[in-house]
Motif scaffolding. Structure first.
Motif, PDB file in Angstrom:
ATOM      1  N   GLY A   1       0.817  -1.220   0.000  1.00 15.96           N
ATOM      2  CA  GLY A   1       0.000   0.000   0.000  1.00 15.96           C
ATOM      3  C   GLY A   1       0.840   1.255   0.000  1.00 15.96           C
ATOM      4  N   PHE A   2       1.988   1.177  -0.668  1.00 15.86           N
ATOM      5  CA  PHE A   2       2.922   2.310  -0.670  1.00 15.86           C
ATOM      6  C   PHE A   2       2.424   3.437  -1.569  1.00 15.86           C
ATOM      7  CE2 PHE A   2       6.558   4.559  -2.548  1.00 15.86           C
ATOM      8  CZ  PHE A   2       7.147   5.045  -1.392  1.00 15.86           C
ATOM      9  N   LYS A   3       2.522   4.658  -1.066  1.00 16.75           N
ATOM     10  CA  LYS A   3       2.136   5.844  -1.835  1.00 16.75           C
ATOM     11  C   LYS A   3       3.381   6.663  -2.154  1.00 16.75           C
ATOM     12  CE  LYS A   3      -2.250   4.857  -1.316  1.00 16.75           C
ATOM     13  NZ  LYS A   3      -3.030   4.308  -2.452  1.00 16.75           N
ATOM     14  N   PHE A   4       3.591   6.937  -3.425  1.00 17.21           N
ATOM     15  CA  PHE A   4       4.750   7.733  -3.838  1.00 17.21           C
ATOM     16  C   PHE A   4       4.641   9.151  -3.283  1.00 17.21           C
ATOM     17  CE2 PHE A   4       4.625   4.374  -6.998  1.00 17.21           C
ATOM     18  CZ  PHE A   4       5.967   4.033  -7.121  1.00 17.21           C
ATOM     19  N   SER A   5       5.760   9.657  -2.787  1.00 21.31           N
ATOM     20  CA  SER A   5       5.799  10.997  -2.202  1.00 21.31           C
ATOM     21  C   SER A   5       6.443  11.988  -3.165  1.00 21.31           C
ATOM     22  CB  SER A   5       6.589  10.975  -0.887  1.00 21.31           C
ATOM     23  OG  SER A   5       6.852  12.287  -0.438  1.00 21.31           O
ATOM     24  N   LYS A   6       5.663  12.973  -3.586  1.00 26.46           N
ATOM     25  CA  LYS A   6       6.213  14.011  -4.453  1.00 26.46           C
ATOM     26  C   LYS A   6       7.232  14.851  -3.705  1.00 26.46           C
ATOM     27  CE  LYS A   6       2.575  14.693  -7.918  1.00 26.46           C
ATOM     28  NZ  LYS A   6       1.674  15.681  -8.545  1.00 26.46           N
TER      29      LYS A   6
END
Length: 292
Positions: free
Chosen positions: A18-23
């Motif tokens: 459930g990893f969300k890419f961090s801008k």
């Protein structure tokens, strides 16, 4: 896990956790095995090498580095990636993951503890917004580093590698080349990342010099003069130096520039690093001579 560079495998790992890419952290994972091998080959990793990797992501490059190096320490700022790295690198006994901010970490102490003070090879895929501060920290703080191979924004790499009288040549070029020799390893299109960034990248190799290529009387003064010389790219060296924070009048600026054997009508972007050294030494001597 040796298929991590495949887009589907990367996607599956990201979804599993459930990893969300961090801008804000500039996260873009490399999904191309050919580019991966170019980076490892460009870093010239050999048996017995100690490698410090900055920004391992999900461990794709880390795995390849660990196959050739004696030991790899991977510094990852995002705590959400640590569980993923523990899985993807679980079979790599010569890898250690550290969850820290490289800009806040005591790198000298880390190298002393983990690598017994040996000179390390740094490999990194850096967020574009923080590329220069990280690289300059390695160069300016006398950290025991042999080489730095880093994937950065193409335009920044071109500036680091630029030569005098070219459009990319500037204060960053001089700063990097004061400490290193530079070479381009590979150009990398934005299409080989997940998610896709807005710009293309370049892998550049920096080999640290044992001594600077030129002799300067005061290192701080050298960089102040370089900064002043590039402050107004369309202006002559005389105008740049005399209107800078160095506090030198136009007449005195003419004297110090002439004293360095340089035509005052030239522009800063035409000067070699050796000419900058000669100019900074003249400025240093002049300012010392007029001290109260």
């Amino acid at each position: 896990m040796d298929r991590l560079s495949m887009p589907k495998v990367t996607k599956d790992i990201v979804q599993k956790y459930g990893f969300k890419f961090s801008k804000s952290l500039g996260q873009n994972f490399l999904v191309d095995s050919n580019v991966l091998l170019k980076i490892v080959d460009g870093a010239q990793i050999e048996e017995g090498d100690c490698v410090l990797e900055v920004g391992p992501g999900i461990g794709t490059l880390t795995r390849e580095l660990s196959k050739r190096a004696d030991k790899v320490i991977a510094i990852e700022i995002d705590k959400n990636l640590i569980p993923i790295l523990r899985e993807t690198l679980s079979d790599r006994e010569n890898v250690e993951i550290i969850n820290e901010d490289i800009l806040k970490l005591d790198i000298k102490k880390l190298i002393e503890e983990k690598f017994e003070g040996k000179r390390v090879k740094v490999v990194a895929n850096l967020p574009y917004y923080i590329t220069t501060p990280i690289i300059m920290r390695f160069l300016e703080e006398n950290i025991p580093v042999k080489s730095i191979v880093v994937m950065i924004q193409k335009e920044v790499a071109l500036r680091m590698n630029a030569q005098p009288s070219t459009k990319d040549y500037g204060s960053l070029s001089v700063a990097i080349q004061f400490y290193c020799t530079t070479s381009i390893v590979a150009n990398v299109p934005k299409t080989v990342f997940m998610p896709q960034p807005n710009v293309d990248s370049t892998v550049i190799r920096l080999d640290l010099l044992d001594e600077p290529p030129c002799s300067v009387k005061d290192r701080d003064m050298f960089f102040r003069v370089v900064k002043a010389s590039f402050s107004k790219r369309r202006k002559t060296l005389l105008n740049c130096i005399s209107s800078s924070e160095l506090g030198i009048s136009k007449d005195d600026a003419f004297k110090v520039i002439s004293g360095a054997g340089i035509d005052e009508k030239r522009r800063g972007e035409t000067l070699t690093i050796h000419e900058f050294a000669a100019l900074s030494n003249e400025v240093y001597d002049f300012l010392e001579s007029v001290k109260p």
